[in-house]
Design a protein around this motif. Structure first.
Motif, PDB file in Angstrom:
ATOM      1  N   ILE D  14       0.840  -1.206   0.000  1.00  0.00           N
ATOM      2  CA  ILE D  14       0.000   0.000   0.000  1.00  0.00           C
ATOM      3  C   ILE D  14       0.871   1.249   0.000  1.00  0.00           C
ATOM      4  CG2 ILE D  14      -1.526   1.337   1.483  1.00  0.00           C
ATOM      5  CD1 ILE D  14      -2.838  -1.265   2.265  1.00  0.00           C
ATOM      6  N   LEU D  15       1.923   1.214   0.816  1.00  0.00           N
ATOM      7  CA  LEU D  15       2.823   2.376   0.911  1.00  0.00           C
ATOM      8  C   LEU D  15       3.477   2.665  -0.434  1.00  0.00           C
ATOM      9  CD1 LEU D  15       3.879   4.321   3.009  1.00  0.00           C
ATOM     10  CD2 LEU D  15       5.669   2.729   3.515  1.00  0.00           C
ATOM     11  N   ILE D  16       4.002   1.594  -1.075  1.00  0.00           N
ATOM     12  CA  ILE D  16       4.701   1.787  -2.353  1.00  0.00           C
ATOM     13  C   ILE D  16       3.725   2.281  -3.422  1.00  0.00           C
ATOM     14  CG2 ILE D  16       5.930   0.567  -4.176  1.00  0.00           C
ATOM     15  CD1 ILE D  16       7.015  -1.275  -1.973  1.00  0.00           C
ATOM     16  N   THR D  17       2.534   1.649  -3.491  1.00  0.00           N
ATOM     17  CA  THR D  17       1.565   2.050  -4.513  1.00  0.00           C
ATOM     18  C   THR D  17       1.108   3.490  -4.314  1.00  0.00           C
ATOM     19  OG1 THR D  17       0.786  -0.191  -4.206  1.00  0.00           O
ATOM     20  CG2 THR D  17      -0.359   1.149  -5.796  1.00  0.00           C
ATOM     21  N   GLY D  18       0.886   3.867  -3.043  1.00  0.00           N
ATOM     22  CA  GLY D  18       0.436   5.231  -2.788  1.00  0.00           C
ATOM     23  C   GLY D  18       1.512   6.243  -3.136  1.00  0.00           C
ATOM     24  N   LEU D  19       2.771   5.915  -2.816  1.00  0.00           N
ATOM     25  CA  LEU D  19       3.846   6.857  -3.136  1.00  0.00           C
ATOM     26  C   LEU D  19       3.994   7.014  -4.640  1.00  0.00           C
ATOM     27  CD1 LEU D  19       6.654   6.223  -0.536  1.00  0.00           C
ATOM     28  CD2 LEU D  19       5.336   8.262  -0.929  1.00  0.00           C
ATOM     29  N   PHE D  23       3.446  10.537  -6.634  1.00  0.00           N
ATOM     30  CA  PHE D  23       4.593  11.198  -7.259  1.00  0.00           C
ATOM     31  C   PHE D  23       4.752  10.882  -8.734  1.00  0.00           C
ATOM     32  CE2 PHE D  23       5.681  11.742  -2.850  1.00  0.00           C
ATOM     33  CZ  PHE D  23       6.147  13.035  -2.857  1.00  0.00           C
ATOM     34  N   LEU D  24       3.758  10.271  -9.375  1.00  0.00           N
ATOM     35  CA  LEU D  24       3.822  10.054 -10.818  1.00  0.00           C
ATOM     36  C   LEU D  24       3.588  11.389 -11.526  1.00  0.00           C
ATOM     37  CD1 LEU D  24       4.078   7.337 -12.413  1.00  0.00           C
ATOM     38  CD2 LEU D  24       1.699   7.625 -12.985  1.00  0.00           C
ATOM     39  N   PRO D  25       4.381  11.699 -12.580  1.00  0.00           N
ATOM     40  CA  PRO D  25       4.223  13.021 -13.192  1.00  0.00           C
ATOM     41  C   PRO D  25       3.016  13.157 -14.105  1.00  0.00           C
ATOM     42  CG  PRO D  25       5.956  11.818 -14.253  1.00  0.00           C
ATOM     43  CD  PRO D  25       5.544  10.992 -13.099  1.00  0.00           C
ATOM     44  N   ARG D  26       2.193  12.120 -14.263  1.00  0.00           N
ATOM     45  CA  ARG D  26       1.042  12.263 -15.144  1.00  0.00           C
ATOM     46  C   ARG D  26      -0.232  12.233 -14.320  1.00  0.00           C
ATOM     47  NH1 ARG D  26       2.727   7.978 -19.674  1.00  0.00           N
ATOM     48  NH2 ARG D  26       4.587   9.036 -20.425  1.00  0.00           N
ATOM     49  N   LEU D  27      -1.233  12.987 -14.766  1.00  0.00           N
ATOM     50  CA  LEU D  27      -2.436  13.144 -13.974  1.00  0.00           C
ATOM     51  C   LEU D  27      -3.360  11.936 -14.106  1.00  0.00           C
ATOM     52  CD1 LEU D  27      -2.498  15.537 -12.329  1.00  0.00           C
ATOM     53  CD2 LEU D  27      -4.068  16.626 -13.861  1.00  0.00           C
ATOM     54  N   PHE D  28      -3.633  11.503 -15.363  1.00  0.00           N
ATOM     55  CA  PHE D  28      -4.536  10.368 -15.558  1.00  0.00           C
ATOM     56  C   PHE D  28      -3.931   9.087 -15.012  1.00  0.00           C
ATOM     57  CE2 PHE D  28      -7.156  12.539 -18.808  1.00  0.00           C
ATOM     58  CZ  PHE D  28      -8.370  12.193 -18.268  1.00  0.00           C
ATOM     59  N   GLY D  29      -2.630   8.887 -15.270  1.00  0.00           N
ATOM     60  CA  GLY D  29      -1.977   7.684 -14.773  1.00  0.00           C
ATOM     61  C   GLY D  29      -2.000   7.612 -13.268  1.00  0.00           C
ATOM     62  N   SER D  30      -1.862   8.757 -12.632  1.00  0.00           N
ATOM     63  CA  SER D  30      -1.889   8.731 -11.178  1.00  0.00           C
ATOM     64  C   SER D  30      -3.288   8.433 -10.665  1.00  0.00           C
ATOM     65  CB  SER D  30      -1.306  10.042 -10.678  1.00  0.00           C
ATOM     66  OG  SER D  30      -2.176  10.783 -10.019  1.00  0.00           O
ATOM     67  N   PHE D  34      -4.223   5.209  -8.426  1.00  0.00           N
ATOM     68  CA  PHE D  34      -4.922   5.416  -7.172  1.00  0.00           C
ATOM     69  C   PHE D  34      -5.988   4.346  -6.956  1.00  0.00           C
ATOM     70  CE2 PHE D  34      -7.222   7.848  -4.013  1.00  0.00           C
ATOM     71  CZ  PHE D  34      -6.147   8.289  -3.282  1.00  0.00           C
ATOM     72  N   SER D  35      -6.565   3.841  -8.049  1.00  0.00           N
ATOM     73  CA  SER D  35      -7.540   2.753  -7.906  1.00  0.00           C
ATOM     74  C   SER D  35      -6.852   1.464  -7.476  1.00  0.00           C
ATOM     75  CB  SER D  35      -8.301   2.554  -9.205  1.00  0.00           C
ATOM     76  OG  SER D  35      -7.514   1.881 -10.129  1.00  0.00           O
ATOM     77  N   ALA D  36      -5.620   1.241  -7.957  1.00  0.00           N
ATOM     78  CA  ALA D  36      -4.868   0.072  -7.492  1.00  0.00           C
ATOM     79  C   ALA D  36      -4.574   0.184  -5.997  1.00  0.00           C
ATOM     80  CB  ALA D  36      -3.564  -0.047  -8.262  1.00  0.00           C
ATOM     81  N   PHE D  37      -4.220   1.384  -5.578  1.00  0.00           N
ATOM     82  CA  PHE D  37      -4.014   1.649  -4.151  1.00  0.00           C
ATOM     83  C   PHE D  37      -5.269   1.319  -3.344  1.00  0.00           C
ATOM     84  CE2 PHE D  37      -4.743   4.944  -0.923  1.00  0.00           C
ATOM     85  CZ  PHE D  37      -3.722   4.653  -0.056  1.00  0.00           C
ATOM     86  N   SER D  38      -6.435   1.726  -3.865  1.00  0.00           N
ATOM     87  CA  SER D  38      -7.682   1.443  -3.152  1.00  0.00           C
ATOM     88  C   SER D  38      -7.944  -0.048  -3.070  1.00  0.00           C
ATOM     89  CB  SER D  38      -8.847   2.124  -3.856  1.00  0.00           C
ATOM     90  OG  SER D  38      -8.751   3.498  -3.733  1.00  0.00           O
ATOM     91  N   PHE D  39      -7.573  -0.784  -4.121  1.00  0.00           N
ATOM     92  CA  PHE D  39      -7.777  -2.234  -4.110  1.00  0.00           C
ATOM     93  C   PHE D  39      -6.977  -2.887  -2.987  1.00  0.00           C
ATOM     94  CE2 PHE D  39      -6.204  -6.363  -5.574  1.00  0.00           C
ATOM     95  CZ  PHE D  39      -7.384  -7.043  -5.559  1.00  0.00           C
ATOM     96  N   PHE D  40      -5.712  -2.506  -2.843  1.00  0.00           N
ATOM     97  CA  PHE D  40      -4.925  -3.109  -1.770  1.00  0.00           C
ATOM     98  C   PHE D  40      -5.425  -2.677  -0.396  1.00  0.00           C
ATOM     99  CE2 PHE D  40      -1.796  -3.466  -5.247  1.00  0.00           C
ATOM    100  CZ  PHE D  40      -1.752  -4.839  -5.254  1.00  0.00           C
ATOM    101  N   VAL D  41      -5.961  -1.454  -0.334  1.00  0.00           N
ATOM    102  CA  VAL D  41      -6.532  -1.018   0.941  1.00  0.00           C
ATOM    103  C   VAL D  41      -7.747  -1.864   1.311  1.00  0.00           C
ATOM    104  CG1 VAL D  41      -7.713   0.899   2.030  1.00  0.00           C
ATOM    105  CG2 VAL D  41      -5.629   1.292   0.850  1.00  0.00           C
TER     106      VAL D  41
END
Lengths: 150, 122, 112, 81
Positions: D14-19, D23-30, D34-41
């Motif tokens: 979760i920590l790695i995915t959230g970071l 800090f990804l430089p693209r808006l849509f990709g981030s 963020f949905s992947a982060f929510s899945f692990f949460v």
């Protein structure tokens, strides 16, 4: 339903996913006392069905774009909640005391019906609010130059 | 010090790191959407912390199973009920924040925070 | 949009380390999850866990706490969500009005 | 015993995915990350034996991503890049 969608995935999503979402939302609402689920989840699932419809059918949605009516529907949710709470006051109870609701069942079952009533209110409020925020953010009334919503 | 107690403090450390990384991202980024995402990270860390306080060893989900009446068998339902409302309020916070961002973009025509502050001082 | 770390982010990192140190100090007072007798599990949660099914008829304790024992909280929370919807509608969807603050010049043409 | 090890591994992911998402430089990709982060949460909430909270988070992350995507589309309208 007038024109076919551009790809098979959208077609299947439209025909298959939305009815399942609606049925599942109602199931989550009325079965929330016995299994995981409840008002919030049911409201969000029902709102997901409507939002999927809005994303897939922008032309139809343009006619149904009534944001202020959605806000009025969202206001009905807290009103239903408060009415359920006020209903037990004339029968000698406190605010939101379900045990004294005027229902011809046993007292423990009155609690169940009270929970069900307020969860209907929560579902209405959450569903309509989420749809309204989505409409306001995306301004479904005016798609961009190519006619896409997203 | 047994292994379980050691790992429980490892979990506390990881949650604190998640919170602090959200804090750092919120201060470090200039783009306002990225600030909002970092704020969501912080909220997730707080929710995980509360749920961890409600968990016991071998606690099952707080849905009453007929036959099990022991209190220590279930996880604590109180933090879960509080965090349920926190998550839903989280969503409406995100919606309002995105609304404000759209308004800011319309007014200032940029989302860079230092740029907005520079133009405000003029 | 490209993000670069500067000298200022070093200061922010130090600030975060200070926050982490405070959290680590207060972490030593927290009960580990292996303890059963913490106040979180004992005071009011005991009644919720033992009496919820017989008092409210609902086996799901989270629903019982949310909608029966603490239903006033949930009512105010529903009102909060409704307020969020009203604010969003007021700030974005109402746009063709006189003295509209953040619309720019294009909105004043339509009402003339 | 397995619970704590699984939970610490999950929190690391979760920590790695959230970071990465922040800090990804693209808006849509981030937004997508963020949905992947929510899945692990959601997995972490299930491991903490809170199925109600996990259900809510799983459903609300979908709506949240829809909000992000449609707002980012609105925010990038004037940009020329």
């Amino acid at each position: 339903m007038k024109q076919k969608h551009s790809s098979i995935i959208l077609e299947v999503a439209y025909r298959l996913l939305i009815p399942v979402l609606i049925v599942f939302g109602v199931y989550v609402l009325i079965h929330g006392e016995y299994s995981p689920g409840g008002g919030f989840q049911a409201g969000v699932i029902l709102a997901l069905a409507v939002i999927l419809n809005r994303v897939l059918e922008p032309a139809d949605v343009k006619k149904n774009y009534w944001t202020y009516k959605t806000i009025a529907l969202a206001g009905m949710g807290p009103v239903i909640y408060m009415m359920t709470g006020l209903l037990s006051i004339p029968f000698g109870g406190h605010f939101l005391e379900y045990g004294l609701l005027p229902l011809p069942v046993h007292e423990v079952e009155r609690h169940l019906y009270g929970i069900l009533f307020i969860e209907v209110g929560v579902t209405l409020g959450v569903m309509a609010t989420i749809i309204s925020i989505f409409d306001s953010l995306g301004k479904v009334g005016d798609p961009d130059e190519r006619g896409n919503l997203l | 010090m047994s292994v379980a107690i050691f790992f429980s403090y490892v979990i506390f450390w990881l949650i604190a790191l998640l919170y602090v990384s959200g804090f750092f991202g919120m201060m470090e980024h200039n783009h306002l959407v990225k600030k909002l995402m970092a704020m969501n990270l912080m909220q997730t860390a707080v929710i995980l912390f509360f749920l961890l306080l409600g968990q016991k060893i071998g606690g099952i989900t707080p849905i009453a199973v007929p036959g099990i009446t022991d209190i220590d068998a279930y996880a604590n339902p109180l933090p879960q009920a509080l965090m349920l409302t926190a998550i839903v309020v989280n969503l409406s916070t995100t919606g309002i924040a995105l609304t404000f961002l759209i308004v800011i973009k319309k007014f200032w025509n940029t989302l860079d925070e230092s740029e907005i502050m520079r133009r405000m001082d003029k | 949009m490209k993000h670069t770390f500067s000298k200022r982010s070093l200061f922010y990192g130090g600030l975060c380390l200070a926050v982490l140190a405070i959290m680590a100090y207060s972490m030593s007072f927290l009960p580990s999850y292996t303890e059963m007798d913490t106040p979180v599990h004992r005071n009011v949660a005991e009644r919720y866990m033992t009496q919820a099914e017989s008092e409210t008829g609902s086996p799901n304790m989270v629903t019982a706490v949310l909608a029966d024992y603490r239903s006033l909280d949930t009512m105010i929370e529903t009102t909060v969500i409704f307020t969020a919807g009203v604010v969003t509608y007021a700030m974005i969807a109402i746009r063709r009005r006189k003295n509209y603050i953040w619309g720019g010049d294009e909105d004043h043409e339509t009402e003339a | 015993m397995m619970f704590v090890i699984f939970l610490s591994l999950l929190l690391l992911i979760i920590l790695i995915t959230g970071l990465i998402a922040v800090f990804l430089p693209r808006l849509f990709g981030s937004g997508i990350l963020f949905s992947a982060f929510s899945f692990f949460v959601v997995l972490a909430y299930l491991l903490l034996s809170a199925p109600d909270v996990a259900f809510t988070e799983a459903v609300i992350s979908v709506i949240s991503i829809a909000y992000y995507v449609i707002a980012i589309r609105e925010l990038r309208k004037g940009d020329l890049e």
